[in-house]
Design a protein around this motif. Structure first.
Motif, PDB file in Angstrom:
ATOM      1  N   ILE A  11     -26.465 -27.908 -96.756  1.00 14.39           N
ATOM      2  CA  ILE A  11     -25.423 -28.235 -95.586  1.00 14.39           C
ATOM      3  C   ILE A  11     -26.040 -29.314 -94.356  1.00 14.39           C
ATOM      4  CG2 ILE A  11     -24.353 -26.056 -95.667  1.00 14.39           C
ATOM      5  CD1 ILE A  11     -25.928 -25.048 -93.108  1.00 14.39           C
ATOM      6  N   THR A  12     -27.423 -29.473 -94.444  1.00 11.63           N
ATOM      7  CA  THR A  12     -27.745 -30.474 -93.546  1.00 11.63           C
ATOM      8  C   THR A  12     -28.231 -31.774 -94.148  1.00 11.63           C
ATOM      9  OG1 THR A  12     -30.161 -29.728 -94.008  1.00 11.63           O
ATOM     10  CG2 THR A  12     -28.677 -28.852 -92.263  1.00 11.63           C
ATOM     11  N   SER A  13     -27.979 -31.960 -95.532  1.00 12.04           N
ATOM     12  CA  SER A  13     -28.556 -33.083 -96.269  1.00 12.04           C
ATOM     13  C   SER A  13     -27.984 -34.380 -96.101  1.00 12.04           C
ATOM     14  CB  SER A  13     -28.896 -32.826 -97.908  1.00 12.04           C
ATOM     15  OG  SER A  13     -27.385 -32.386 -98.452  1.00 12.04           O
ATOM     16  N   ALA A  14     -26.606 -34.160 -95.604  1.00 11.37           N
ATOM     17  CA  ALA A  14     -25.485 -35.431 -95.617  1.00 11.37           C
ATOM     18  C   ALA A  14     -25.475 -35.568 -94.018  1.00 11.37           C
ATOM     19  CB  ALA A  14     -24.151 -34.985 -95.800  1.00 11.37           C
ATOM     20  N   LEU A  15     -26.238 -35.348 -93.251  1.00  7.33           N
ATOM     21  CA  LEU A  15     -26.426 -35.265 -91.588  1.00  7.33           C
ATOM     22  C   LEU A  15     -27.517 -36.040 -91.333  1.00  7.33           C
ATOM     23  CD1 LEU A  15     -25.574 -31.615 -90.606  1.00  7.33           C
ATOM     24  CD2 LEU A  15     -23.939 -33.533 -91.084  1.00  7.33           C
ATOM     25  N   ASP A  16     -27.571 -36.859 -90.328  1.00  6.23           N
ATOM     26  CA  ASP A  16     -28.477 -37.556 -89.494  1.00  6.23           C
ATOM     27  C   ASP A  16     -29.566 -36.621 -89.336  1.00  6.23           C
ATOM     28  OD1 ASP A  16     -26.920 -39.963 -89.741  1.00  6.23           O
ATOM     29  OD2 ASP A  16     -26.332 -39.795 -87.751  1.00  6.23           O
ATOM     30  N   VAL A  17     -31.032 -37.103 -89.329  1.00  9.02           N
ATOM     31  CA  VAL A  17     -32.065 -36.212 -89.162  1.00  9.02           C
ATOM     32  C   VAL A  17     -31.980 -35.636 -87.564  1.00  9.02           C
ATOM     33  CG1 VAL A  17     -34.678 -36.288 -88.759  1.00  9.02           C
ATOM     34  CG2 VAL A  17     -33.530 -37.431 -90.552  1.00  9.02           C
ATOM     35  N   SER A  18     -31.522 -36.556 -86.585  1.00 11.87           N
ATOM     36  CA  SER A  18     -31.432 -35.992 -85.347  1.00 11.87           C
ATOM     37  C   SER A  18     -30.401 -34.873 -85.088  1.00 11.87           C
ATOM     38  CB  SER A  18     -31.004 -37.232 -84.463  1.00 11.87           C
ATOM     39  OG  SER A  18     -29.547 -37.690 -84.804  1.00 11.87           O
ATOM     40  N   VAL A  19     -29.550 -34.949 -86.095  1.00 19.48           N
ATOM     41  CA  VAL A  19     -28.436 -33.633 -85.951  1.00 19.48           C
ATOM     42  C   VAL A  19     -28.712 -32.525 -86.798  1.00 19.48           C
ATOM     43  CG1 VAL A  19     -25.884 -33.173 -86.446  1.00 19.48           C
ATOM     44  CG2 VAL A  19     -26.644 -35.597 -85.654  1.00 19.48           C
ATOM     45  N   GLN A  20     -29.770 -32.629 -87.815  1.00 22.03           N
ATOM     46  CA  GLN A  20     -29.979 -31.511 -88.745  1.00 22.03           C
ATOM     47  C   GLN A  20     -30.609 -30.253 -87.942  1.00 22.03           C
ATOM     48  OE1 GLN A  20     -32.553 -32.900 -91.999  1.00 22.03           O
ATOM     49  NE2 GLN A  20     -31.190 -34.238 -92.530  1.00 22.03           N
ATOM     50  N   GLY A  21     -31.360 -30.515 -86.993  1.00 19.32           N
ATOM     51  CA  GLY A  21     -32.130 -29.412 -86.319  1.00 19.32           C
ATOM     52  C   GLY A  21     -31.089 -28.327 -85.441  1.00 19.32           C
ATOM     53  N   SER A  22     -30.064 -29.258 -84.883  1.00 19.62           N
ATOM     54  CA  SER A  22     -29.122 -28.328 -84.068  1.00 19.62           C
ATOM     55  C   SER A  22     -28.243 -27.491 -85.058  1.00 19.62           C
ATOM     56  CB  SER A  22     -28.217 -29.231 -83.394  1.00 19.62           C
ATOM     57  OG  SER A  22     -27.368 -30.080 -83.977  1.00 19.62           O
ATOM     58  N   VAL A  23     -27.792 -28.222 -86.013  1.00 23.85           N
ATOM     59  CA  VAL A  23     -27.113 -27.137 -87.055  1.00 23.85           C
ATOM     60  C   VAL A  23     -27.932 -26.225 -87.594  1.00 23.85           C
ATOM     61  CG1 VAL A  23     -25.896 -27.348 -89.468  1.00 23.85           C
ATOM     62  CG2 VAL A  23     -25.524 -29.068 -87.675  1.00 23.85           C
ATOM     63  N   LEU A  24     -29.114 -26.399 -88.023  1.00 22.98           N
ATOM     64  CA  LEU A  24     -30.067 -25.407 -88.336  1.00 22.98           C
ATOM     65  C   LEU A  24     -30.424 -24.307 -87.268  1.00 22.98           C
ATOM     66  CD1 LEU A  24     -32.557 -27.419 -90.550  1.00 22.98           C
ATOM     67  CD2 LEU A  24     -30.913 -25.931 -91.362  1.00 22.98           C
ATOM     68  N   ASN A  25     -30.513 -24.557 -86.169  1.00 19.72           N
ATOM     69  CA  ASN A  25     -30.538 -23.643 -85.023  1.00 19.72           C
ATOM     70  C   ASN A  25     -29.251 -22.726 -85.067  1.00 19.72           C
ATOM     71  OD1 ASN A  25     -33.117 -24.404 -84.242  1.00 19.72           O
ATOM     72  ND2 ASN A  25     -32.419 -25.878 -82.962  1.00 19.72           N
ATOM     73  N   LEU A  26     -28.074 -23.424 -85.022  1.00 24.10           N
ATOM     74  CA  LEU A  26     -26.723 -22.650 -85.083  1.00 24.10           C
ATOM     75  C   LEU A  26     -26.877 -21.795 -86.313  1.00 24.10           C
ATOM     76  CD1 LEU A  26     -23.834 -22.255 -84.127  1.00 24.10           C
ATOM     77  CD2 LEU A  26     -23.144 -24.239 -85.860  1.00 24.10           C
TER      78      LEU A  26
END
Length: 347
Positions: free
Chosen positions: A166-181
């Protein structure tokens, strides 16, 4: 939440002669309230296994059960929900965010007011404003779309959530916030989750257990810290070696490099152990170990294990330089592990 179990599951495409066995005799348990990370390189069968769990891939053999009930027997509701890899294609561009989420709501929520209230609650759950319900997907960023995809999966009140890269298509700067969620939702809702990724740092951050998949088979399974601190299968060690950090990789010492050969053709997998042509401790490096060519190792069973005739024999130990019982510790923390973000940071 419930326990999701794969019992000797196989998924085949095409004819017996020219077809492809994408998933081969996989047995895996996702315990209730736990997150199991499924890792492996592209083409290993991870996404096919996930699609089989939600009915999008045909099960040729075996069964997938939820608390002992075959998932194919559920007709009116889908207790296993999936969040797909690409948030840009998983949402209907012609439907508003509110309509996409409302489409997944159970039928017992009746009346437009009650459904709007539930949509607002779900948006708040993924840290988005309720007024986003009137927006179209094109007006949102990639991270916001993936939050909507999470809200839509949770709208169906699932017993198990499958998250596929679910994070592989996202910018690196955005991945952390989605994983924290995802981590916050797991703790708040006591989610049972199968989390698929090729990024071991991400899997380490979220998962209680790790299953390693290679050419359609599970080759290692165990508690996260145990698998990462002392991998028993040489393929798991190769994955750890490939995970970059500021210190080099997730292993404190380097194993022997894998044999320089092309990956095996999944249409015609090698005999015996499927990893043996690439294995640094197998017959390509040790000609006396022909058992790897002749016989397939037993698949992992129980709380931990590895499908390897020489499980636990590290590359250096195979050369007689260190005791075979010596474990290989991790560095203290991979630099790629996402740091916690504030709740009001939304991307």
């Amino acid at each position: 939440m419930s326990e999701l179990r794969f019992d000797q599951v196989s998924v085949r495409y095409g004819s017996h002669r020219s077809g492809l066995t994408a998933v081969d005799d996989v047995s895996l348990t996702v315990p209730s309230g736990s997150v199991v990370g499924l890792v492996g390189e592209s083409g290993s069968g991870k996404s096919t296994l996930a699609r089989a769990a939600i009915g999008l891939a045909p099960i040729s053999e075996g069964a997938i059960t939820l608390d002992g009930v075959d998932v194919r027997s559920f007709r009116r509701r889908r207790p296993v929900q999936m969040v797909f890899q690409d948030p840009f294609s998983s949402l209907d561009p012609r439907m508003t965010i509110g309509e996409s989420i409302a489409e997944a709501l159970p039928r017992d929520i009746r009346g437009s007011r009650a459904r709007r209230a539930e949509v607002a609650r779900l948006l708040d759950l993924v840290s988005l404003d309720a007024d986003r319900a009137q927006s179209l997907p094109a007006a949102l960023s990639g991270g916001q779309r993936q939050r909507i995809a999470l809200a839509r999966a949770l709208a169906a009140r699932p017993e198990v959530v499958v998250a596929d890269e679910i994070t592989s298509a996202l910018d690196v700067s955005v991945q952390g916030s989605v994983l924290n969620l995802v981590r916050e939702l797991r703790e708040e809702l006591d989610l049972t989750m199968l989390f698929i990724s090729h990024n071991l740092s991400v899997v380490r951050y979220l998962s209680d257990h790790i299953a390693v998949m290679y050419l359609g088979r599970i080759v290692e399974f165990g508690p996260t810290e145990q698998v990462l601190a002392d991998p028993q299968h040489p393929y798991t060690r190769d994955l750890l070696q490939a995970a970059p950090t500021r210190h080099g990789n997730l292993l404190a010492v380097d194993p022997l490099a894998p044999v320089d050969v092309e990956p095996a053709d999944p249409h015609a997998p090698p005999s015996g152990c499927r990893f043996h042509p690439r294995c640094p401790i197998g017959p390509a490096a040790r000609p006396d170990r022909q058992i790897c060519v002749i016989a397939a190792p037993p698949l992992p069973s129980g709380p931990a294990g590895a499908a390897c005739h020489f499980a636990g024999t590290h590359a250096d130990a195979a050369l007689g330089t260190v005791p075979t019982s010596q474990s290989i510790p991790l560095v203290s923390a991979p630099d790629t592990t996402p740091s916690p973000l504030s709740a009001d940071t939304v991307n």
